[in-house]
Every structure is written in structure tokens, then in C-alpha cells.
Design a protein around this motif. Structure first.
Motif, short mmCIF file in Angstrom:
data_model
loop_
_atom_site.label_atom_id
_atom_site.label_comp_id
_atom_site.label_asym_id
_atom_site.label_seq_id
_atom_site.Cartn_x
_atom_site.Cartn_y
_atom_site.Cartn_z
N ALA A 136 -2.86 32.95 26.29
CA ALA A 136 -2.79 31.58 25.79
C ALA A 136 -2.83 31.53 24.27
CB ALA A 136 -3.94 30.76 26.37
N VAL A 137 -3.73 32.29 23.66
CA VAL A 137 -3.85 32.29 22.21
C VAL A 137 -2.58 32.83 21.57
CG1 VAL A 137 -5.04 33.39 20.26
CG2 VAL A 137 -6.36 32.38 22.14
N ASN A 138 -2.09 33.95 22.07
CA ASN A 138 -0.89 34.55 21.48
C ASN A 138 0.33 33.64 21.66
OD1 ASN A 138 -2.21 36.87 20.60
ND2 ASN A 138 -1.90 37.92 22.55
N ALA A 139 0.45 33.02 22.83
CA ALA A 139 1.58 32.12 23.07
C ALA A 139 1.50 30.88 22.19
CB ALA A 139 1.63 31.73 24.55
N ALA A 140 0.29 30.34 22.05
CA ALA A 140 0.12 29.15 21.21
C ALA A 140 0.42 29.47 19.75
CB ALA A 140 -1.31 28.62 21.35
N LEU A 141 -0.03 30.63 19.28
CA LEU A 141 0.25 31.04 17.90
C LEU A 141 1.74 31.28 17.68
CD1 LEU A 141 -2.76 33.44 17.20
CD2 LEU A 141 -2.37 31.19 16.18
N ALA A 142 2.44 31.67 18.74
CA ALA A 142 3.88 31.92 18.64
C ALA A 142 4.70 30.64 18.74
CB ALA A 142 4.31 32.90 19.73
N GLY A 143 4.02 29.51 18.95
CA GLY A 143 4.71 28.23 18.99
C GLY A 143 5.22 27.81 20.34
N LEU A 198 -6.60 29.10 16.04
CA LEU A 198 -5.37 28.40 16.40
C LEU A 198 -4.93 27.34 15.39
CD1 LEU A 198 -5.99 27.89 20.22
CD2 LEU A 198 -4.42 29.51 19.15
N MET A 199 -5.90 26.72 14.69
CA MET A 199 -5.56 25.60 13.82
C MET A 199 -6.00 25.78 12.38
SD MET A 199 -6.25 22.41 16.47
CE MET A 199 -5.33 21.23 15.48
N GLY A 200 -6.77 26.83 12.11
CA GLY A 200 -7.16 27.09 10.74
C GLY A 200 -8.39 26.31 10.32
N ALA A 201 -8.54 26.14 9.02
CA ALA A 201 -9.71 25.45 8.47
C ALA A 201 -9.55 23.94 8.60
CB ALA A 201 -9.91 25.84 7.01
N VAL A 262 -7.21 27.04 30.29
CA VAL A 262 -7.62 28.43 30.47
C VAL A 262 -8.90 28.43 31.30
CG1 VAL A 262 -8.19 30.62 29.36
CG2 VAL A 262 -6.66 28.98 28.21
N GLU A 263 -8.80 28.90 32.53
CA GLU A 263 -9.99 29.00 33.37
C GLU A 263 -10.85 30.18 32.91
OE1 GLU A 263 -8.59 29.26 37.39
OE2 GLU A 263 -8.14 27.11 37.51
N PRO A 264 -12.17 30.08 33.10
CA PRO A 264 -13.06 31.11 32.54
C PRO A 264 -13.11 32.42 33.31
CG PRO A 264 -14.33 29.44 33.70
CD PRO A 264 -12.91 28.96 33.69
N GLN A 265 -13.65 33.41 32.59
CA GLN A 265 -13.90 34.75 33.09
C GLN A 265 -12.59 35.51 33.31
OE1 GLN A 265 -16.92 35.47 32.64
NE2 GLN A 265 -17.64 33.36 32.48
N LYS A 266 -12.71 36.81 33.56
CA LYS A 266 -11.52 37.65 33.59
C LYS A 266 -10.56 37.36 34.74
CE LYS A 266 -12.62 41.63 30.78
NZ LYS A 266 -12.51 43.10 30.64
N LYS A 267 -11.08 36.74 35.80
CA LYS A 267 -10.21 36.44 36.94
C LYS A 267 -9.72 35.00 36.93
CE LYS A 267 -12.13 39.99 40.00
NZ LYS A 267 -12.74 40.28 41.33
N THR A 308 -6.22 45.88 11.95
CA THR A 308 -7.25 44.85 11.93
C THR A 308 -7.48 44.35 13.36
OG1 THR A 308 -5.59 43.14 11.52
CG2 THR A 308 -6.69 44.11 9.60
N PRO A 309 -8.69 43.93 13.68
CA PRO A 309 -8.96 43.39 15.02
C PRO A 309 -8.05 42.20 15.32
CG PRO A 309 -11.01 43.85 13.89
CD PRO A 309 -9.92 44.00 12.86
N TRP A 310 -7.77 42.00 16.59
CA TRP A 310 -6.87 40.91 16.97
C TRP A 310 -7.50 39.57 16.62
CZ3 TRP A 310 -6.00 37.00 20.77
CH2 TRP A 310 -7.00 36.80 21.72
N ALA A 311 -6.66 38.54 16.60
CA ALA A 311 -6.97 37.27 15.95
C ALA A 311 -8.37 36.72 16.23
CB ALA A 311 -5.92 36.24 16.33
N LEU A 312 -8.80 36.69 17.49
CA LEU A 312 -10.09 36.09 17.80
C LEU A 312 -11.26 36.91 17.26
CD1 LEU A 312 -10.03 34.61 21.43
CD2 LEU A 312 -10.44 33.40 19.29
#
Length: 335
Positions: A136-143, A198-201, A262-267, A308-312
Motif C-alpha cells: 500500500a505504501v509503495n503503491a501510494a507513493l508511486a501515485g 506518505l504526505m510529508g511535513a 490495510v487490515e492489520p498484522q501479517k495476514k 538506506t532503510p525503506w521509507a517507513l
């Protein structure tokens, strides 16, 4: 680039999340537990018994006794920042548990030191390893959702003790100096880092909260931060008194062309709603590559490759979240 497992030292055992990461080290081919530090003898004895590693009541003694390739820090927010600075100044890459520090000044000093020493500084956020959150984060950042206009995250449970947190953990969670606050620092931080990613400062923030439990804990047990942007907003909620799990750890990302839940936890599932599919459909999410499956694998990858560590988990993202949290705590104290 060496293929030997990274030699990891653990600094601090009073953050209960450490017990989730020790098994990762035990089973990883890319990192291994070498030694651990904590001032509490029962915690040292537990690590010695369960993982067979030497432990120390002094950080200096641990550093003098072992060659390390990096450290994990699981202490209070206040003491953890101090430990991070010690490690960075000792020439060691650092992974520290969220949020980053107890104060903005500490977080700024950590990032400044990591840059000066040219060392990896990674902030671990447990939800960063959910495959559906990564997608979700990567897709949202990609527009893929169009222009983002709102991000929402709610972290909630019945309370640290009710959740089963140890006395070592609760002792500093309920201390506004060692934690940096209460539920706002501990739980609003997730929504703040997600919004920062996702949205910055934000242009401004509005915070509210208080002690609403029947038996107060000495810090705020519920809080909300509203982040205002020129073309949108974000909300971060934290609760230590919620009954049940409904709405807990729920994420919503709203864009001009679609909405993610985004539902929680890995599953958990990733749901997408669009104009053509207004009721929402499940997005099939692929299993991440090994270096994005756990904090241990990602830290080892970043240390080895220099990436560098990924965005989050990038320290710059957590620094912005820390800035929002500090402004929120200041507003709360003025109420």
C-alpha cells in the motif's frame, strides 16, 4: 561484501518487543546474537537461559568484550536514544525500536551523529513488515491512488498491563520523561510516521487527549493528532482503554483515484476501492523479498549494501514523526 552473519549486540531488554526480535536473530543466516546488555539481572538471566549468549550490566564492558557489526536497541525512548548515540560514536550501525526517541532534540542528535559517522540508523516500526502495508505504501507513493488527501491510522488496546506487557515495560511507558508522554507517544507515533512517509511535513497540527481510564496511569491514555496539509489531512489515534479489537490498528489511505484499507498484522488483507469498484476488492499481495520480510533481514541488508532503510524505517521519516509528536505533546500540556 562479507557474507558472514552480522554480529549483533542487544542494548536494553526492557522494551517487550525485543522478545519478538531475538527469535529472528536465532533463525537468520544473515545476523546472529553475540551479546546483550541490561541493568536488570532477571532479564539478563532470561536471555542467557533462552539464547545462550553472554550478558553484561555495562555497555562499555560489552563493547570491550566483543567485536560487533551492529546493535539493536530495546530500552525506554529516553535511554534508548542515549544508547544509540553511544553505539554510533563507537562506530556501530544502529536499529532502534520506534518511535525514535523521547524528544525531538534526541532524535535530531541521533540522525546528525549517524550522518557524521556515515553509519546506518534504522528505526523499526512493527507494521513496516506487513506485506500489505508495504504494498500500500509503495503503491501510494508511486501515485496509484492519485493525489493523496487523507491518511488515517488508529492504534488501540485495553491498556499495556491488560495487553500483558511486562512490569519492566510498563514502568517506563507510564513515565512521561522516559517515554516522552503516554499513549500519544507510544501509539499516535504510528499514524504520524505513516503520514510523514506518505504526505510529508504538515503545515500545522492539532492535538487532543487526556486520562479517561477509571484508574489513571499518570500519563494520557488516549490521544489524537490531526495533521493539516495544504491539500489534505491525516489523523493519528492512540488508545490505552479500548474494549475489543474493532477499528484497532486499522489503516486508511485516501487518494483522488482510490482508497486503500490495510487490515492489520501479517495476514491482513489489502482492500482497494475505486469509482468502478466502489465496494472494494482485495488486492493480491506478493510475499516480499527476504530483505523486506523482517527487521533483522532488512537491517543486515542495509548494513551490508549501504542502502538506506525503506521509507517507513528511514530515520528522516521518523524524525519528522518525532517533530509532530513533540508539537502534539506541547499542545496537550497547555490544555
Amino acid at each position: 561484501m562479507t557474507t558472514q552473519p552480522l554480529r549483533i549486540g542487544i542494548l536494553g531488554l526492557i522494551h517487550d518487543h525485543v522478545w519478538d526480535h531475538l527469535p529472528q536473530l536465532q533463525h537468520s543466516q544473515n545476523a546472529e546474537l553475540v551479546a546483550a546488555f541490561d541493568t536488570n539481572q532477571p532479564l539478563r538471566e532470561r536471555v542467557e537461559s533462552e539464547y545462550g549468549c553472554p550478558t553484561y550490566a555495562s555497555v562499555k564492558e560489552l563493547f570491550a568484550s566483543h567485536e560487533l557489526d551492529g546493535v539493536y536497541i530495546f530500552s525506554s525512548n529516553q535511554e534508548g536514544a542515549d544508547l544509540a548515540l553511544q553505539a554510533l560514536n563507537h562506530g556501530l550501525p544502529v536499529m532502534i525500536e520506534k518511535p525514535m526517541a523521547a524528544s525531538l532534540a534526541q532524535a535530531e542528535q541521533m540522525l546528525e551523529t549517524a550522518r557524521a559517522q556515515e553509519l546506518c540508523l534504522m528505526v523499526n516500526w512493527p507494521f513496516a513488515w506487513w506485506p500489505q502495508m508495504q504494498h500500500a505504501v509503495n503503491a501510494a507513493l508511486a501515485g496509484e491512488l492519485g493525489t493523496l488527501w487523507q491518511v488515517k491510522y488508529r492504534a488501540a488496546h485495553a491498556g499495556p498491563k491488560e495487553l500483558g506487557c511486562s512490569d519492566y515495560f510498563c514502568e517506563w511507558l507510564f513515565d512521561p520523561d522516559r517515554n516522552g508522554g503516554g499513549a500519544m507517544m507510544d501509539y499516535c507515533c504510528y499514524g504520524c510516521v505513516l503520514a510523514s512517509c506518505l504526505m510529508g511535513a504538515p503545515a500545522s497540527i492539532l492535538a487532543s487527549g487526556g486520562a479517561y481510564r477509571a484508574e489513571p496511569l499518570g500519563v494520557e491514555d488516549n490521544a489524537i493528532i490531526v495533521m493539516n496539509y495544504p491539500d489534505g489531512m491525516a489523523t493519528a489515534e492512540g488508545s490505552w482503554s479500548q474494549v475489543g479489537k474493532l477499528t484497532a490498528y486499522a489503516t486508511a489511505i485516501y487518494g483522488s483515484q482510490g482508497t486503500y484499507i490495510v487490515e492489520p498484522q501479517k495476514k491482513g488483507r489489502l482492500m482497494l476501492a475505486t469509482a468502478d469498484q466502489s465496494e472494494g476488492v482485495e488486492v493480491k499481495v506478493q510475499c516480499p523479498v527476504l530483505s523486506l520480510q523482517t527487521a533483522t533481514e532488512h537491517f543486515a541488508h542495509c548494513v551490508r549494501t549501504g542502502e538506506t532503510p525503506w521509507a517507513l524505517c528511514a530515520p528522516e521519516t521518523s524524525l519528522e514523526a518525532q517533530r509532530i509528536l513533540e508539537a502534539g505533546m506541547q499542545q496537550l500540556h497547555r490544555r
